[in-house]
Design a protein around this motif. Structure first.
Motif, PDB file in Angstrom:
ATOM      1  N   ASP A   1       0.820  -1.204   0.000  1.00  0.00           N
ATOM      2  CA  ASP A   1       0.000   0.000   0.000  1.00  0.00           C
ATOM      3  C   ASP A   1       0.858   1.261   0.000  1.00  0.00           C
ATOM      4  O   ASP A   1       0.494   2.271  -0.591  1.00  0.00           O
ATOM      5  N   SER A   2       1.981   1.188   0.669  1.00  0.00           N
ATOM      6  CA  SER A   2       2.846   2.360   0.800  1.00  0.00           C
ATOM      7  C   SER A   2       3.836   2.458  -0.356  1.00  0.00           C
ATOM      8  O   SER A   2       4.567   1.504  -0.647  1.00  0.00           O
ATOM      9  N   GLU A   3       3.870   3.625  -1.015  1.00  0.00           N
ATOM     10  CA  GLU A   3       4.833   3.855  -2.090  1.00  0.00           C
ATOM     11  C   GLU A   3       6.253   3.825  -1.552  1.00  0.00           C
ATOM     12  O   GLU A   3       7.169   3.314  -2.205  1.00  0.00           O
ATOM     13  N   ASN A   4       6.438   4.350  -0.357  1.00  0.00           N
ATOM     14  CA  ASN A   4       7.770   4.370   0.255  1.00  0.00           C
ATOM     15  C   ASN A   4       8.280   2.956   0.530  1.00  0.00           C
ATOM     16  O   ASN A   4       9.473   2.676   0.372  1.00  0.00           O
ATOM     17  N   LEU A   5       7.380   2.057   0.939  1.00  0.00           N
ATOM     18  CA  LEU A   5       7.782   0.672   1.180  1.00  0.00           C
ATOM     19  C   LEU A   5       8.187  -0.009  -0.127  1.00  0.00           C
ATOM     20  O   LEU A   5       9.138  -0.795  -0.152  1.00  0.00           O
TER      21      LEU A   5
END
Length: 457
Positions: A112-116
């Motif tokens: 879900d997280s772009e950073n992840l």
């Protein structure tokens, strides 16, 4: 000799042994070359990461390579297995790790997280690059240890270059069709990339194992010749005129090759208006170069002269392509064939590395095969990172617009990036090589000195 059983080193390696070694280069094409061609489009078009972020990740990885590659080369130089030698164990144990990480790179979880996602991509990409370094640097360094026979060393290098051409051909032919087949769609998707990567990785892994099984290290310099500090390493590398010339020549040669590969598709699509011929035109140079890569180094002619001739002809053909009409398909193909034939300099340059290392050992008493190949490989990576980037900057400056009808100025920019700029790079490579003074007589003299020094048969 480092507690390793004494064996003859002046061994003439047969064709089968040469192929066995060359298959390691073929294996490498299914990792690094595959990544170079398809990883960026996977990250941007499938995973959905911004191109600027992908470029930043790639650049950080290249900066890390500047540290990691020489360190890995020196680690390989310093460690010895009584059973398998100095470099072969890294292939045996490094290749499976490389295979796992290659697959993980093309299997980005749906987070879900772009950073992840960016973190996952960054970690797996850098770790995979380190695993490739840990496998490929010892593979290249091993070339000097399989024999001290002068011609056999040249033959090994030539065979390595042959499989570079074959690997490029095979990837150009099958990679995208295989990806689309597994995608079960007209457009490449995550499933297609993932399954294709598993297939290519398993094939490459088998090839690495064949190389391990079909090679045997026979030349081991004393450990006193390889255990050195950082200051001594840099002095050893950069005080050797021959090694510095090879690094500069390889950098310029690969800037020519990678610079052209990175933008040639734009030339074929937008300038020639032949999108259906892209695959054929991309395969012409490597196909033309397969036989010369193996046969030319066998000629009893000055290798320095052969390299200079190759540089000059490649420069002339690329400048010729720049001035050839986009509609003259026949002439373009003829010039591409000639250019491919004279790409034999790659094999000669790598083939001259081992005798240059011999020369450095005679002069300094130090021998760092893995470290030398690590520095040369670093220059190759620099060329691969910046070659196409320079061309893209030229294209952008002169008005290139993606997926649009190009203006005359924009097409000229594409032509400069694809042909003229690479031609300038390879022409510049002639200058340092004019000072490469390692003659055949000197190679044989150094070989005799080292054979007497180490008491080799």
């Amino acid at each position: 000799m480092n507690n390793v059983a004494k064996t003859a080193t002046n061994i003439k390696l047969g064709f089968g042994r040469q192929v066995g070694y060359g298959l390691g280069e073929f294996a490498g094409q299914f990792f690094y070359s595959y990544w170079s061609s398809y990883l960026s489009v996977y990250y941007t078009d499938v995973v959905g990461i911004a191109p600027a972020v992908v470029s930043f990740i790639f650049m950080i990885a290249r900066v890390w390579d500047a540290v990691n590659d020489p360190v890995m080369g020196n680690i390989a130089d310093r460690h010895m297995s009584k059973k398998w030698g100095r470099y072969r164990p890294w292939i045996l144990f490094g290749a499976p790790v490389l295979a796992v990480l290659s697959i993980l790179m093309f299997h980005v979880p749906d987070l879900d997280s772009e950073n992840l996602k960016i973190a996952y991509v960054s970690i797996t990409y850098i770790l995979a690059g380190m695993a490739f370094t840990a496998t490929n640097i010892p593979y290249m360094g091993m070339q000097s240890t399989l024999t001290t026979n002068i011609q056999s060393r040249i033959d090994l290098s030539s065979m390595k270059s042959v499989f570079t051409c074959i690997g490029t051909l095979v990837l150009n032919l099958i990679a995208m069709p295989v990806i689309l087949h597994f995608s079960q769609s007209e457009q490449a998707n995550a499933r297609g990339f993932f399954l294709a990567t598993i297939l290519f990785t398993m094939f490459g892994l088998v090839l690495y194992f064949i190389t391990f099984a079909s090679t045997k290290e026979v030349y081991y310099p004393p450990m006193s010749a390889v255990k050195t500090d950082v200051k001594t390493i840099f002095k050893y590398i950069f005080s050797s005129k021959l090694l510095v010339i090879l690094m500069i020549a390889l950098l310029l040669s690969y800037l020519c090759m990678f610079g052209r590969l990175g933008v040639a598709v734009y030339y074929y699509i937008y300038c020639m208006n032949k999108p259906m011929l892209v695959g054929v035109l991309m395969m012409v140079p490597p196909a033309a170069g397969i036989i010369p890569q193996y046969l030319v180094p066998k000629l009893k002619v000055s290798r320095r002269l052969l390299v200079i001739i190759a540089f000059a002809v490649r420069a002339i053909t690329l400048v010729g392509l720049f001035f050839t009409s986009y509609e003259n398909v026949t002439m373009i193909i003829v010039l591409l064939v000639i250019n491919g034939i004279f790409c034999y300099d790659m094999g000669l340059l790598w083939g001259l590395t081992a005798p240059s290392i011999d020369d450095a050992e005679v002069r300094t008493g130090i021998r760092l095969d893995g470290t030398v190949y690590a520095f040369l490989n670093l220059f190759l990576k620099i060329a691969s990172a910046f070659g196409a980037s320079i061309g893209l900057v030229v294209m952008g400056t002169m008005g290139y617009v993606a997926n649009a009808q190009q203006t005359e100025q924009a097409m000229t920019g594409i032509n400069i990036a694809t042909n003229l700029l690479p031609g300038i790079f390879i022409a510049l490579a002639i200058i340092p090589f004019l000072f490469f003074d390692l003659t055949q007589e000197k190679i044989e003299e150094n070989s005799g000195i080292l054979a007497e020094k180490h008491g080799d048969a």
